[in-house]
Motif scaffolding. Sequence first.
Motif, PDB file in Angstrom:
ATOM      1  N   VAL A  29       0.872  -1.176   0.000  1.00  0.00           N
ATOM      2  CA  VAL A  29       0.000   0.000   0.000  1.00  0.00           C
ATOM      3  C   VAL A  29       0.909   1.227   0.000  1.00  0.00           C
ATOM      4  CG1 VAL A  29      -1.795   1.277   1.212  1.00  0.00           C
ATOM      5  CG2 VAL A  29      -1.811  -1.226   1.238  1.00  0.00           C
ATOM      6  N   GLY A  30       1.060   1.803  -1.172  1.00  0.00           N
ATOM      7  CA  GLY A  30       1.948   2.951  -1.318  1.00  0.00           C
ATOM      8  C   GLY A  30       1.236   4.246  -0.998  1.00  0.00           C
ATOM      9  N   VAL A  50     -10.234   4.747  -4.529  1.00  0.00           N
ATOM     10  CA  VAL A  50      -8.864   4.953  -4.084  1.00  0.00           C
ATOM     11  C   VAL A  50      -8.037   5.480  -5.245  1.00  0.00           C
ATOM     12  CG1 VAL A  50      -6.846   3.838  -3.065  1.00  0.00           C
ATOM     13  CG2 VAL A  50      -9.120   2.989  -2.522  1.00  0.00           C
ATOM     14  N   SER A  51      -7.298   6.545  -4.989  1.00  0.00           N
ATOM     15  CA  SER A  51      -6.350   7.072  -5.954  1.00  0.00           C
ATOM     16  C   SER A  51      -4.949   6.683  -5.479  1.00  0.00           C
ATOM     17  CB  SER A  51      -6.485   8.588  -6.039  1.00  0.00           C
ATOM     18  OG  SER A  51      -5.509   9.112  -6.899  1.00  0.00           O
ATOM     19  N   VAL A  52      -4.154   6.148  -6.402  1.00  0.00           N
ATOM     20  CA  VAL A  52      -2.816   5.679  -6.039  1.00  0.00           C
ATOM     21  C   VAL A  52      -1.790   6.394  -6.906  1.00  0.00           C
ATOM     22  CG1 VAL A  52      -1.307   3.668  -5.836  1.00  0.00           C
ATOM     23  CG2 VAL A  52      -3.764   3.413  -5.459  1.00  0.00           C
ATOM     24  N   GLU A  57       2.023  -0.931 -12.110  1.00  0.00           N
ATOM     25  CA  GLU A  57       2.322  -2.057 -11.220  1.00  0.00           C
ATOM     26  C   GLU A  57       2.084  -1.688  -9.749  1.00  0.00           C
ATOM     27  OE1 GLU A  57       6.056  -4.910  -9.909  1.00  0.00           O
ATOM     28  OE2 GLU A  57       6.232  -3.680 -11.710  1.00  0.00           O
ATOM     29  N   GLN A  58       2.495  -0.490  -9.366  1.00  0.00           N
ATOM     30  CA  GLN A  58       2.279  -0.052  -7.983  1.00  0.00           C
ATOM     31  C   GLN A  58       0.788   0.080  -7.681  1.00  0.00           C
ATOM     32  OE1 GLN A  58       4.676   3.467  -8.361  1.00  0.00           O
ATOM     33  NE2 GLN A  58       6.348   2.590  -7.135  1.00  0.00           N
ATOM     34  N   ARG A  59       0.022   0.577  -8.636  1.00  0.00           N
ATOM     35  CA  ARG A  59      -1.428   0.679  -8.455  1.00  0.00           C
ATOM     36  C   ARG A  59      -2.051  -0.694  -8.294  1.00  0.00           C
ATOM     37  NH1 ARG A  59      -2.705   5.167 -13.085  1.00  0.00           N
ATOM     38  NH2 ARG A  59      -1.522   6.812 -12.094  1.00  0.00           N
ATOM     39  N   THR A  62      -1.179  -2.142  -4.886  1.00  0.00           N
ATOM     40  CA  THR A  62      -1.940  -1.482  -3.820  1.00  0.00           C
ATOM     41  C   THR A  62      -3.365  -2.000  -3.786  1.00  0.00           C
ATOM     42  OG1 THR A  62      -0.582   0.509  -3.933  1.00  0.00           O
ATOM     43  CG2 THR A  62      -2.786   0.744  -2.989  1.00  0.00           C
ATOM     44  N   MET A  63      -3.985  -2.140  -4.952  1.00  0.00           N
ATOM     45  CA  MET A  63      -5.364  -2.644  -4.988  1.00  0.00           C
ATOM     46  C   MET A  63      -5.438  -4.090  -4.493  1.00  0.00           C
ATOM     47  SD  MET A  63      -7.025  -0.015  -5.750  1.00  0.00           S
ATOM     48  CE  MET A  63      -8.650  -0.674  -5.905  1.00  0.00           C
ATOM     49  N   LEU A  64      -4.439  -4.903  -4.831  1.00  0.00           N
ATOM     50  CA  LEU A  64      -4.401  -6.283  -4.327  1.00  0.00           C
ATOM     51  C   LEU A  64      -4.274  -6.303  -2.805  1.00  0.00           C
ATOM     52  CD1 LEU A  64      -2.130  -8.205  -6.873  1.00  0.00           C
ATOM     53  CD2 LEU A  64      -4.581  -8.471  -6.503  1.00  0.00           C
TER      54      LEU A  64
END
Length: 115
Positions: A29-30, A50-52, A57-59, A62-64
């Motif tokens: 979770v970045g 949620v905005s990431v 890949e980071q998004r 985070t969603m996972l």
Amino acid sequence: MSHRPERLAEAVKKEMSDLLLNELKDPRVGFATITGVDVSGDLKYAKIYVSVLGNHEQRHNTMLALKKAQGFIRTELGRRIRLRHVPEISFHLDESLDHGVRVMELLDEVKGKDV
């Protein structure tokens, strides 16, 4: 019409932001921000947007991580908000900021050609 769904949505947004900041220790979770919450009229379902900040890949990671922590988050929301029935939560990636940045880039491009 009842204002209860809106009030619940604001409470979920506030508590969810606090959970992201202080409770979730998952490194996946970045830089995530809660941009909105929609609660159904019967208060059974809540969509959390949620905005990431980061690349694709980071998004995705985070969603996972948020989906994996869904049970913990729902339990914590139930403790903090004090509801008889805590709504089922689902996370959705909010890409509106990306669309806004893209529109600004296009406007700058058009502006540059006119000059």
